[in-house]
Design an enzyme around this catalytic site. Structure first.
Site, PDB file in Angstrom:
ATOM      1  N   LYS A  86       0.855  -1.184   0.000  1.00  0.00           N
ATOM      2  CA  LYS A  86       0.000   0.000   0.000  1.00  0.00           C
ATOM      3  C   LYS A  86       0.891   1.233   0.000  1.00  0.00           C
ATOM      4  O   LYS A  86       1.699   1.427   0.907  1.00  0.00           O
ATOM      5  CB  LYS A  86      -0.907   0.000   1.227  1.00  0.00           C
ATOM      6  CG  LYS A  86      -1.772   1.250   1.299  1.00  0.00           C
ATOM      7  CD  LYS A  86      -2.843   1.141   2.365  1.00  0.00           C
ATOM      8  CE  LYS A  86      -3.662   2.411   2.447  1.00  0.00           C
ATOM      9  NZ  LYS A  86      -4.737   2.319   3.438  1.00  0.00           N
ATOM     10  N   LYS A 145      -2.191  -1.501  -3.788  1.00  0.00           N
ATOM     11  CA  LYS A 145      -3.062  -0.329  -3.720  1.00  0.00           C
ATOM     12  C   LYS A 145      -2.238   0.947  -3.749  1.00  0.00           C
ATOM     13  O   LYS A 145      -1.248   1.009  -3.017  1.00  0.00           O
ATOM     14  CB  LYS A 145      -3.862  -0.407  -2.421  1.00  0.00           C
ATOM     15  CG  LYS A 145      -4.778   0.749  -2.171  1.00  0.00           C
ATOM     16  CD  LYS A 145      -5.364   0.626  -0.787  1.00  0.00           C
ATOM     17  CE  LYS A 145      -6.314   1.776  -0.574  1.00  0.00           C
ATOM     18  NZ  LYS A 145      -6.850   1.804   0.752  1.00  0.00           N
TER      19      LYS A 145
HETATM   20  C1  PBG Z   1      -7.491   3.500   5.582  1.00  0.00           C
HETATM   21  C2  PBG Z   1      -7.816   3.261   4.161  1.00  0.00           C
HETATM   22  C3  PBG Z   1      -7.649   4.176   3.120  1.00  0.00           C
HETATM   23  C4  PBG Z   1      -8.218   3.594   1.986  1.00  0.00           C
HETATM   24  C5  PBG Z   1      -8.676   2.324   2.357  1.00  0.00           C
HETATM   25  N1  PBG Z   1      -8.403   2.136   3.712  1.00  0.00           N
HETATM   26  C6  PBG Z   1      -7.106   5.554   3.126  1.00  0.00           C
HETATM   27  C7  PBG Z   1      -5.787   5.822   3.656  1.00  0.00           C
HETATM   28  O1  PBG Z   1      -4.938   4.954   3.824  1.00  0.00           O
HETATM   29  O2  PBG Z   1      -5.567   7.003   3.962  1.00  0.00           O
HETATM   30  C8  PBG Z   1      -8.305   4.256   0.652  1.00  0.00           C
HETATM   31  C9  PBG Z   1      -9.355   3.780  -0.292  1.00  0.00           C
HETATM   32  C10 PBG Z   1      -9.649   4.705  -1.418  1.00  0.00           C
HETATM   33  O3  PBG Z   1      -9.004   5.763  -1.580  1.00  0.00           O
HETATM   34  O4  PBG Z   1     -10.550   4.376  -2.204  1.00  0.00           O
HETATM   35  N2  PBG Z   1      -6.597   2.723   6.221  1.00  0.00           N
END
Ligand code: PBG
Length: 325
Positions: free
Chosen positions: A196, A249
């Protein structure tokens, strides 16, 4: 002109193109993210995600019934926590009667076959808007992992099929696996957000849950988008620690990473076609600059072609509508 090979032969008609097509989308490819809010009969459009809503639980349950009837088999739950429930421990995250726990139960009661996945991270519950517990301005790893284990067990208790840790703390997959085993949740899976990246494309999501970090950014836990080898390291460690599915992601700026992870890992790979990627298509389509339906199919197909076995996407319903057309 004599040509030994004419590559255009297999592009001559719709029939031959569809016969040789390598990548086909189907309802089995999609995970549908859902944003859930307190209250009843409420539906709030997310300003930076036109056409996508944060719904109260009753509305969500009806939505899940509709998704199932369309052939969609998996949802990924996110809840918007009330401000007064937020603190630095994130303890609302494992409240037995919390909105997430009530949502899991209600959805499994209404549509037992729907495969329910849940986001595991502290940000919606954190007064700092960070994915972990904050001490002296730092996001502390090990205490956060303990919190994530409690959170995962409480989701499993409520009936979640799979927990999806999105926090990027070190060692959390092994700790969650151990916690689930010790509490006899031997059928609860883990989809790890393994690679991520710290991305500007999460912006609209943070609007949806009002979860933007109160100070700094998430670069001490989410990955640097300049890096590739780190993604493989993170993924293989998560598999080792017990992840059933690994995730990359965001998706679109990371198609190369999806392919490398797919080649390296021996578990299914998912990719998250995130909020900012949704917003970009919506905005360009609204201006009449691109054809929305065609853009949706091209983007989703590219993510699958890159190697994703599963795609979490806000376009799942649109994709089904377009596929059925
Ligand atoms: C939080 C989380 C995020 C997303 C999924 N879980 C945001 C972040 O890490 O700030 C993002 C999903 C999206 O942007 O569609 N842990």
């Amino acid at each position: 002109m004599y040509l030994q090979r004419r590559n255009r032969i297999t592009r001559q008609s719709e029939a031959i193109r569809s016969l040789v097509s390598e990548t086909k989308l189907s309802p089995n490819d999609f995970i549908v993210p859902l944003f859930i809010d307190e209250g009843t009969n409420s539906k709030t459009e997310i300003a930076s995600m036109p056409g996508y809503y944060r719904n109260s639980l009753d509305v969500t349950v009806n939505e899940v019934k509709e998704l199932w009837s369309m052939g969609l088999k998996s949802v990924l739950l996110f809840v918007k926590s009330k401000d007064e429930l937020k603190d630095n421990t994130g303890k609302e995250a494992w409240n037995k009667d919390g909105l997430m726990q009530r949502s899991i139960k209600a959805i499994k009661d209404a549509v037992p076959e729907m495969y329910v996945m849940t986001d595991v991270a502290l940000d919606p519950y954190s007064s700092y808007g960070h994915d972990g517990i904050v001490k002296d301005g730092q996001i502390v790893n090990d205490e956060t992992v303990e919190a994530l284990v409690k959170m995962s067990i409480s989701h499993a208790e409520a009936g979640a099929d799979m927990v999806a840790p999105s926090d990027m703390m070190d060692g959390r997959i092994g700790a969650i696996r151990k916690g689930l085993e010790e509490n006899n949740f031997i059928n609860t899976g883990i989809m790890s957000y393994s690679a991520k990246y710290a991305s500007c494309f999460y912006g609209p999501f943070r609007d949806a849950l009002d979860s933007a970090p109160g100070f700094g950014d998430k670069k001490t836990y989410q990955m640097d988008y300049a890096n590739r080898i780190e993604a493989i390291k993170e993924t293989l460690m998560d598999v080792e620690e017990g992840a059933d599915i690994v995730m990359v992601k965001p998706a679109l700026s990371y198609l190369d990473i999806i392919r490398e992870v797919k080649n390296a890992a021996n578990v299914p790979v998912s990719a998250y076609n995130i909020s900012g990627e949704y917003a970009m298509i919506k905005a360009a389509a609204e201006k009449g600059w691109i054809n929305e339906d065609k853009a949706i199919m091209e983007v989703l197909t590219s993510i699958k072609r890159a190697g994703a076995d599963l795609i979490a996407t806000y376009f799942a319903k649109d994709a089904i509508r377009i596929l059925n057309h």
